[in-house]
Enzyme design. Structure first.
Site, PDB file in Angstrom:
ATOM      1  N   TYR A 169      -2.265  -6.173  -7.844  1.00  0.00           N
ATOM      2  CA  TYR A 169      -2.339  -5.400  -6.633  1.00  0.00           C
ATOM      3  C   TYR A 169      -3.673  -5.260  -6.028  1.00  0.00           C
ATOM      4  O   TYR A 169      -4.087  -5.346  -5.104  1.00  0.00           O
ATOM      5  CB  TYR A 169      -1.409  -4.405  -6.566  1.00  0.00           C
ATOM      6  CG  TYR A 169      -0.929  -3.936  -5.259  1.00  0.00           C
ATOM      7  CD1 TYR A 169      -0.255  -4.526  -4.222  1.00  0.00           C
ATOM      8  CD2 TYR A 169      -1.865  -2.683  -4.887  1.00  0.00           C
ATOM      9  CE1 TYR A 169      -0.209  -3.810  -2.798  1.00  0.00           C
ATOM     10  CE2 TYR A 169      -1.667  -2.054  -3.701  1.00  0.00           C
ATOM     11  CZ  TYR A 169      -0.807  -2.599  -2.711  1.00  0.00           C
ATOM     12  OH  TYR A 169      -0.731  -1.957  -1.376  1.00  0.00           O
ATOM     13  N   SER A 178      -5.683  -1.395   0.907  1.00  0.00           N
ATOM     14  CA  SER A 178      -5.065  -0.043   0.210  1.00  0.00           C
ATOM     15  C   SER A 178      -6.319   0.469  -0.389  1.00  0.00           C
ATOM     16  O   SER A 178      -7.316   0.108  -0.648  1.00  0.00           O
ATOM     17  CB  SER A 178      -3.995  -0.646  -0.816  1.00  0.00           C
ATOM     18  OG  SER A 178      -3.980   0.438  -1.759  1.00  0.00           O
TER      19      SER A 178
HETATM   20  P1  NAP Z   1       7.421  -2.776   2.819  1.00  0.00           P
HETATM   21  O1  NAP Z   1       8.311  -1.935   3.746  1.00  0.00           O
HETATM   22  O2  NAP Z   1       7.818  -3.474   1.612  1.00  0.00           O
HETATM   23  O3  NAP Z   1       6.830  -4.266   3.768  1.00  0.00           O
HETATM   24  C1  NAP Z   1       6.466  -5.315   3.051  1.00  0.00           C
HETATM   25  C2  NAP Z   1       6.537  -6.390   4.052  1.00  0.00           C
HETATM   26  O4  NAP Z   1       5.890  -7.684   3.574  1.00  0.00           O
HETATM   27  C3  NAP Z   1       7.866  -6.864   4.692  1.00  0.00           C
HETATM   28  O5  NAP Z   1       7.869  -6.883   5.909  1.00  0.00           O
HETATM   29  C4  NAP Z   1       8.166  -8.074   3.958  1.00  0.00           C
HETATM   30  O6  NAP Z   1       8.892  -8.895   4.751  1.00  0.00           O
HETATM   31  C5  NAP Z   1       6.731  -8.707   4.010  1.00  0.00           C
HETATM   32  N1  NAP Z   1       6.480  -9.947   3.111  1.00  0.00           N
HETATM   33  C6  NAP Z   1       6.426  -9.737   1.807  1.00  0.00           C
HETATM   34  N2  NAP Z   1       6.340 -11.023   1.512  1.00  0.00           N
HETATM   35  C7  NAP Z   1       6.073 -11.824   2.476  1.00  0.00           C
HETATM   36  C8  NAP Z   1       5.866 -13.270   2.974  1.00  0.00           C
HETATM   37  N3  NAP Z   1       5.755 -14.348   1.900  1.00  0.00           N
HETATM   38  N4  NAP Z   1       5.834 -13.767   4.202  1.00  0.00           N
HETATM   39  C9  NAP Z   1       5.903 -12.797   5.127  1.00  0.00           C
HETATM   40  N5  NAP Z   1       6.239 -11.712   5.180  1.00  0.00           N
HETATM   41  C10 NAP Z   1       6.122 -10.842   3.579  1.00  0.00           C
HETATM   42  O7  NAP Z   1       6.097  -2.140   2.427  1.00  0.00           O
HETATM   43  P2  NAP Z   1       4.942  -1.392   3.172  1.00  0.00           P
HETATM   44  O8  NAP Z   1       4.617   0.030   2.338  1.00  0.00           O
HETATM   45  O9  NAP Z   1       5.250  -1.271   4.692  1.00  0.00           O
HETATM   46  O10 NAP Z   1       3.671  -2.154   3.025  1.00  0.00           O
HETATM   47  C11 NAP Z   1       3.065  -2.796   4.298  1.00  0.00           C
HETATM   48  C12 NAP Z   1       1.608  -3.094   3.849  1.00  0.00           C
HETATM   49  O11 NAP Z   1       0.688  -1.879   3.490  1.00  0.00           O
HETATM   50  C13 NAP Z   1       1.524  -3.829   2.497  1.00  0.00           C
HETATM   51  O12 NAP Z   1       0.427  -4.902   2.770  1.00  0.00           O
HETATM   52  C14 NAP Z   1       1.031  -3.065   1.345  1.00  0.00           C
HETATM   53  O13 NAP Z   1       0.410  -3.283   0.559  1.00  0.00           O
HETATM   54  C15 NAP Z   1       0.186  -2.058   2.247  1.00  0.00           C
HETATM   55  N6  NAP Z   1       0.140  -0.845   1.848  1.00  0.00           N
HETATM   56  C16 NAP Z   1       1.072   0.214   1.299  1.00  0.00           C
HETATM   57  C17 NAP Z   1       0.919   1.432   1.042  1.00  0.00           C
HETATM   58  C18 NAP Z   1       2.138   2.282   0.758  1.00  0.00           C
HETATM   59  O14 NAP Z   1       1.832   3.362   0.151  1.00  0.00           O
HETATM   60  N7  NAP Z   1       3.680   2.018   1.307  1.00  0.00           N
HETATM   61  C19 NAP Z   1      -0.410   1.701   0.771  1.00  0.00           C
HETATM   62  C20 NAP Z   1      -1.377   1.166   0.912  1.00  0.00           C
HETATM   63  C21 NAP Z   1      -1.211  -0.187   1.693  1.00  0.00           C
HETATM   64  P3  NAP Z   1      10.690  -9.135   4.399  1.00  0.00           P
HETATM   65  O15 NAP Z   1      10.975  -7.734   4.138  1.00  0.00           O
HETATM   66  O16 NAP Z   1      11.126  -9.456   5.809  1.00  0.00           O
HETATM   67  O17 NAP Z   1      10.880  -9.942   3.393  1.00  0.00           O
END
Ligand code: NAP
Length: 229
Positions: free
Chosen positions: A144, A131
């Site tokens: 985070y 991130s």
């Molecule tokens: P999201 O839609 O909330 O997705 C998060 C995912 O992580 C979900 O599929 C969830 O699974 C999974 N997860 C959480 N805890 C877990 C565990 N203990 N074991 C296995 N899976 C687990 O968020 P997103 O925005 O797509 O984020 C995806 C990645 O991108 C993350 O690493 C986040 O930090 C990174 N990121 C996001 C942004 C942003 O602005 N959105 C920016 C920078 C980086 P379930 O739903 O099945 O529980």
């Protein structure tokens, strides 16, 4: 078509789902890992002709069982992650532990499970979803940010360790991306940060990183942030 397998952790989420679709489009058989979103993962797996597979990435035994079921992936995308938006001094030790557990140990557990077969084959690609906050830090997201900075250190160090075995380990560093993780932000907040990217923006970069086109890219952290940070 590649005839290769990719495992995407947190494939049930916004960015993970887009990565699964993109990798399937480029010919991968995709394992869609999920934690709690079973229905979403199963629907996506059916759509892309892959498999949905449950594991809590923080639990090594569950990770090992997942690898036993899917075999030896050529590509691992460590995308599973959780956010924690709070003043640092108001966070509880369990909350801090849980963020580091999912965002750092989850990636380490899955990488440790993926590497033996990759080392045997002398090829493989691991992409960690970090991130911008891991690069620059963020108030209200201290834990985070620390977890994502550690993921960058993990990426660079592991790349050095396994490059001689023909394995590449890179990170993507997204800025603000339109997923449920950012549901707490208002339209004004998002505009003040320069706007949002899409999960597909991140997925396209992951697809490039696991392709031969990026064959000499190793230990890199690729920003996908629209130049907003
Ligand atoms: P999201 O839609 O909330 O997705 C998060 C995912 O992580 C979900 O599929 C969830 O699974 C999974 N997860 C959480 N805890 C877990 C565990 N203990 N074991 C296995 N899976 C687990 O968020 P997103 O925005 O797509 O984020 C995806 C990645 O991108 C993350 O690493 C986040 O930090 C990174 N990121 C996001 C942004 C942003 O602005 N959105 C920016 C920078 C980086 P379930 O739903 O099945 O529980």
């Amino acid at each position: 078509m590649t005839n290769k397998t990719a495992l995407v952790t947190g494939g049930s989420g916004g960015i993970g789902g887009a990565i699964c679709r993109k990798l399937a489009e480029t010919g991968y058989y995709v394992a869609v890992n999920y934690y709690s979103s079973k229905a979403e993962a199963e629907a996506l797996a059916a759509e892309i002709g892959g498999i949905a597979i449950h594991a809590d990435v923080t639990i090594p035994n569950e990770v090992d069982d997942m690898f036993a079921k899917i075999g030896e992936p050529d590509v691992l995308v460590n995308n599973a992650g959780i956010a924690l938006y709070e003043l640092f001094q108001l966070t509880a030790p369990e909350q801090r532990r849980s963020v580091i557990d999912v965002n750092l140990h989850g990636a380490m557990n899955c990488s440790a499970a993926a590497l033996p077969a990759m080392i045997c084959r002398k090829c493989g690609s691991i992409v960690n979803i970090s991130s911008v906050w891991g690069e620059y830090g963020a108030a209200m997201e201290v834990v985070y940010s620390a977890s994502k900075a550690a993921l960058i250190g993990f990426t660079k160090s592991l790349a050095k360790e396994v490059a001689p075995s023909g394995i590449r380990v890179n990170a993507v560093s997204p800025g603000l991306i339109d997923t449920k993780m950012n549901a707490r932000f208002s339209a004004e907040d998002i505009a003040a940060l320069g706007g949002c990217g899409t999960p597909e923006d991140v997925a396209a970069t992951v697809a490039w990183l696991v392709s031969d086109a990026s064959g000499f890219v190793n230990g890199a952290v690729i920003p996908v942030n629209g130049g907003n940070f």
